[in-house]
Structure formats: structure tokens, C-alpha cells
Write a protein that holds these residues in place. Sequence first.
Motif, PDB file in Angstrom:
ATOM      1  N   ILE A  20      65.158 -75.794  57.573  1.00 59.27           N
ATOM      2  CA  ILE A  20      66.536 -76.457  57.388  1.00 59.27           C
ATOM      3  C   ILE A  20      67.407 -75.699  57.781  1.00 59.27           C
ATOM      4  CG2 ILE A  20      67.774 -77.415  55.521  1.00 59.27           C
ATOM      5  CD1 ILE A  20      65.288 -78.118  54.021  1.00 59.27           C
ATOM      6  N   TYR A  21      67.230 -74.103  57.537  1.00 61.59           N
ATOM      7  CA  TYR A  21      68.204 -73.292  58.099  1.00 61.59           C
ATOM      8  C   TYR A  21      68.611 -73.350  59.346  1.00 61.59           C
ATOM      9  CZ  TYR A  21      70.784 -68.959  58.837  1.00 61.59           C
ATOM     10  OH  TYR A  21      71.807 -68.071  59.123  1.00 61.59           O
ATOM     11  N   SER A  22      67.400 -73.197  60.253  1.00 56.47           N
ATOM     12  CA  SER A  22      67.703 -73.317  61.703  1.00 56.47           C
ATOM     13  C   SER A  22      68.023 -74.670  62.446  1.00 56.47           C
ATOM     14  CB  SER A  22      66.168 -73.011  62.383  1.00 56.47           C
ATOM     15  OG  SER A  22      65.505 -71.905  61.887  1.00 56.47           O
ATOM     16  N   GLY A  23      67.749 -75.828  61.440  1.00 59.31           N
ATOM     17  CA  GLY A  23      68.275 -77.143  61.988  1.00 59.31           C
ATOM     18  C   GLY A  23      69.831 -77.236  61.949  1.00 59.31           C
ATOM     19  N   PHE A  24      70.521 -76.370  60.997  1.00 60.23           N
ATOM     20  CA  PHE A  24      71.847 -76.338  60.827  1.00 60.23           C
ATOM     21  C   PHE A  24      72.761 -75.203  61.375  1.00 60.23           C
ATOM     22  CE2 PHE A  24      70.807 -79.484  57.742  1.00 60.23           C
ATOM     23  CZ  PHE A  24      71.762 -80.528  57.842  1.00 60.23           C
ATOM     24  N   TRP A  25      72.011 -74.047  61.405  1.00 61.48           N
ATOM     25  CA  TRP A  25      72.828 -72.789  61.746  1.00 61.48           C
ATOM     26  C   TRP A  25      71.908 -72.279  62.849  1.00 61.48           C
ATOM     27  CZ3 TRP A  25      72.235 -74.016  56.450  1.00 61.48           C
ATOM     28  CH2 TRP A  25      73.188 -74.164  55.790  1.00 61.48           C
ATOM     29  N   GLY A  26      70.775 -72.624  63.373  1.00 60.19           N
ATOM     30  CA  GLY A  26      70.114 -72.130  64.424  1.00 60.19           C
ATOM     31  C   GLY A  26      69.053 -71.137  64.136  1.00 60.19           C
ATOM     32  N   ASN A  27      68.215 -70.878  65.020  1.00 62.79           N
ATOM     33  CA  ASN A  27      67.085 -69.968  64.836  1.00 62.79           C
ATOM     34  C   ASN A  27      67.716 -68.399  64.820  1.00 62.79           C
ATOM     35  OD1 ASN A  27      64.906 -67.795  65.723  1.00 62.79           O
ATOM     36  ND2 ASN A  27      63.620 -69.750  65.547  1.00 62.79           N
ATOM     37  N   PRO A  28      67.548 -67.642  64.022  1.00 65.62           N
ATOM     38  CA  PRO A  28      68.071 -66.255  63.919  1.00 65.62           C
ATOM     39  C   PRO A  28      67.804 -65.353  65.259  1.00 65.62           C
ATOM     40  CG  PRO A  28      67.221 -66.901  61.831  1.00 65.62           C
ATOM     41  CD  PRO A  28      66.616 -67.963  62.670  1.00 65.62           C
ATOM     42  N   ILE A  29      66.643 -65.650  65.709  1.00 58.52           N
ATOM     43  CA  ILE A  29      66.153 -64.821  66.933  1.00 58.52           C
ATOM     44  C   ILE A  29      67.006 -65.488  68.176  1.00 58.52           C
ATOM     45  CG2 ILE A  29      64.135 -64.608  68.379  1.00 58.52           C
ATOM     46  CD1 ILE A  29      62.261 -64.559  66.100  1.00 58.52           C
ATOM     47  N   GLU A  30      67.065 -66.797  68.233  1.00 61.05           N
ATOM     48  CA  GLU A  30      67.899 -67.355  69.174  1.00 61.05           C
ATOM     49  C   GLU A  30      69.368 -67.096  69.118  1.00 61.05           C
ATOM     50  OE1 GLU A  30      67.291 -71.507  69.160  1.00 61.05           O
ATOM     51  OE2 GLU A  30      65.444 -71.205  70.055  1.00 61.05           O
ATOM     52  N   TYR A  31      69.694 -66.643  68.000  1.00 59.13           N
ATOM     53  CA  TYR A  31      71.370 -66.434  67.664  1.00 59.13           C
ATOM     54  C   TYR A  31      71.440 -65.045  68.244  1.00 59.13           C
ATOM     55  CZ  TYR A  31      75.060 -64.321  65.285  1.00 59.13           C
ATOM     56  OH  TYR A  31      76.373 -63.564  64.926  1.00 59.13           O
ATOM     57  N   LEU A  32      70.625 -63.944  68.078  1.00 60.18           N
ATOM     58  CA  LEU A  32      70.707 -62.826  68.462  1.00 60.18           C
ATOM     59  C   LEU A  32      70.614 -62.807  70.243  1.00 60.18           C
ATOM     60  CD1 LEU A  32      68.539 -60.791  66.118  1.00 60.18           C
ATOM     61  CD2 LEU A  32      71.068 -60.646  66.391  1.00 60.18           C
ATOM     62  N   GLN A  33      69.819 -63.746  70.607  1.00 60.19           N
ATOM     63  CA  GLN A  33      69.569 -63.909  72.208  1.00 60.19           C
ATOM     64  C   GLN A  33      71.193 -64.293  72.790  1.00 60.19           C
ATOM     65  OE1 GLN A  33      66.052 -66.401  72.210  1.00 60.19           O
ATOM     66  NE2 GLN A  33      64.822 -64.858  72.750  1.00 60.19           N
ATOM     67  N   SER A  34      71.414 -65.213  72.137  1.00 62.15           N
ATOM     68  CA  SER A  34      72.620 -65.811  72.606  1.00 62.15           C
ATOM     69  C   SER A  34      73.790 -64.840  72.441  1.00 62.15           C
ATOM     70  CB  SER A  34      73.042 -67.067  71.633  1.00 62.15           C
ATOM     71  OG  SER A  34      73.574 -66.657  70.522  1.00 62.15           O
ATOM     72  N   LYS A  35      73.984 -64.124  71.292  1.00 64.37           N
ATOM     73  CA  LYS A  35      74.965 -63.077  71.146  1.00 64.37           C
ATOM     74  C   LYS A  35      74.903 -62.148  72.317  1.00 64.37           C
ATOM     75  CE  LYS A  35      76.759 -60.086  67.670  1.00 64.37           C
ATOM     76  NZ  LYS A  35      76.702 -58.730  68.435  1.00 64.37           N
ATOM     77  N   ASN A  36      73.615 -61.614  72.626  1.00 64.08           N
ATOM     78  CA  ASN A  36      73.587 -60.561  73.557  1.00 64.08           C
ATOM     79  C   ASN A  36      73.722 -61.130  74.832  1.00 64.08           C
ATOM     80  OD1 ASN A  36      72.356 -58.090  74.510  1.00 64.08           O
ATOM     81  ND2 ASN A  36      70.991 -59.160  75.455  1.00 64.08           N
ATOM     82  N   ALA A  37      73.408 -62.565  75.271  1.00 63.20           N
ATOM     83  CA  ALA A  37      73.682 -62.945  76.489  1.00 63.20           C
ATOM     84  C   ALA A  37      75.421 -63.174  76.778  1.00 63.20           C
ATOM     85  CB  ALA A  37      73.172 -64.571  76.441  1.00 63.20           C
ATOM     86  N   PHE A  38      76.012 -63.659  75.540  1.00 59.49           N
ATOM     87  CA  PHE A  38      77.560 -63.821  75.620  1.00 59.49           C
ATOM     88  C   PHE A  38      78.162 -62.446  76.039  1.00 59.49           C
ATOM     89  CE2 PHE A  38      77.118 -67.544  72.581  1.00 59.49           C
ATOM     90  CZ  PHE A  38      77.228 -68.502  73.585  1.00 59.49           C
ATOM     91  N   GLU A  39      77.647 -61.467  75.170  1.00 62.00           N
ATOM     92  CA  GLU A  39      78.219 -60.088  75.421  1.00 62.00           C
ATOM     93  C   GLU A  39      78.083 -59.358  76.960  1.00 62.00           C
ATOM     94  OE1 GLU A  39      77.747 -58.497  70.929  1.00 62.00           O
ATOM     95  OE2 GLU A  39      76.385 -57.926  72.309  1.00 62.00           O
ATOM     96  N   ASN A  40      76.742 -59.741  77.276  1.00 56.27           N
ATOM     97  CA  ASN A  40      76.677 -59.404  78.620  1.00 56.27           C
ATOM     98  C   ASN A  40      77.259 -59.961  79.530  1.00 56.27           C
ATOM     99  OD1 ASN A  40      74.868 -57.339  77.687  1.00 56.27           O
ATOM    100  ND2 ASN A  40      73.149 -58.597  78.086  1.00 56.27           N
ATOM    101  N   TYR A  41      77.505 -61.182  79.496  1.00 55.80           N
ATOM    102  CA  TYR A  41      78.350 -62.183  80.297  1.00 55.80           C
ATOM    103  C   TYR A  41      79.857 -61.636  80.416  1.00 55.80           C
ATOM    104  CZ  TYR A  41      80.004 -66.391  82.547  1.00 55.80           C
ATOM    105  OH  TYR A  41      80.704 -67.181  83.237  1.00 55.80           O
TER     106      TYR A  41
END
Length: 240
Positions: A20-41
Motif C-alpha cells: 500500500i505504501y509503495s502504491g501511494f508513495w513509491g518503492n523506497p529503493i526506487e526512490y533512492l534510485q530516482s534521487k541519485n539519478a536526479f542529483e547526477n543529472y
Amino acid sequence: MKRYIKVALGVIAVGIAVYIYSGFWGNPIEYLQSKNAFENYIEEHYKGKVEIKSISYSFKTGNFYAEVKDVDTQDRSYFEYYGDGISDGYYDNTVINMIDEVNNYVAYNIEKESDIFREYMSIDSEINIEQYKYRIYDFYSGEEPIKLNIQLHEVYDFEKKENKNYDKNKFPYKNEKEFLKDAYKIVKILKGINYDFESVKIYSFKEDGNNAYELNINNLSQIESEADLQNIIKNINYQK
């Protein structure tokens, strides 16, 4: 046995909660991946000119979004992370701002130098702007070629129709000659604007609403008279 059942039920409950949490707020692992991707970009392409304000998840798209701001102007934009790439909303907004600038400047000059009101025109530009070259507040440099489309049409604002200067019989054009007369006015004005017009399309629908007078000009400098436009005008059926 009861202990194992409780453990199993606990694991199931945790799994449901994570789902349920992942459905509304996203997978925590994917969150960290996206955060890292945004910062690198941002580090690679903007080098401190843009910073992340927040990162959020959209359960509708299943993607993470970074709200970013220009450090100088505080203008907000969004980056979208979709696994194998990033959609750059800052660049998109930069392009939109420059296109609006070009459209408004073209309309301003046409209205100032002729009897063609701004309300008579729908203007659309296409500009191939190099990514990461400009900031969101930069003005159009004049370097990138413009593909310009201008539709001449009736005024739809009824308040404008009350203006005594409004030519109620102007549209649709009575004939090809009347259309060419206004089109040539526009061509002469565009030639005086210090923009690189790669192509210019000027068109106006006839009374039936399907057929239109249309001019496609690839070199403004070659147009010296209405006769030059006469040689390239086409009657186009937009239903085909």
C-alpha cells in the motif's frame, strides 16, 4: 504452532503495508534510485544552476518527480524519472518561454506595421533549441532557426467586434488577391525582424472551413512582390 501463525500473519501484514505504501508513495529503493539519478543529472548538466526542492511519487504514472528551482530566479520546474531516463521540464519550460517570446514579438511587429490586428492571427513557432545551453529566463538569441506558422482568421472575441476599427468583412477572404495582399504585408514585416526564419507558413481558411489559401515560404529574401507569392500559393483541402 500459534506462534508460527502469528509470525506468518505479521509478515503478510507487513507485506500488505509495504504494498500500500509503495502504491501511494513509491518503492523506497526506487526512490533512492530516482534521487541519485536526479542529483547526477543536475550535477552533469546544470552544475549548480538548478537545485532540488522536493521529490514526490505519482501513483497515476508510477514515476518519481523532482520539483526543482533555478537558483537565481526561483522559477520552478519538474524532472520526471522513468527508470531509463529523465524528462527535463526545465528545458521544456525554457523552450516554451522562448517560443512565447518569438510569437509575441512577431505579432507585435505585424500589428504595429500593418492593419492586421493581433486577434486576426494564430501564431505557432517551432525552434530547435540546444538543450542545457540556456537558462529559463534567457531571451531568444536569434541563433536557432524558426519554423513559423501564421493563420489569419476572424476575430472570435465579441468585445473586439464592437471596435469600430474591426473589419467585419475581412474574413473569410473574398478571393485569393485579398489574401495575398495581407500575406505580403506580413512577409515584408518578417524580413525586417532580425530572426532566422527557416520557413514561414501563412494560411487562411475559406468560407467552407475546409479549404484554405496557403503559402509555404522557405526563403523570405526571395519574395520581392505579391507576384512572387502568386507563384507559390496553393489551395489546400484540410479534410484530405
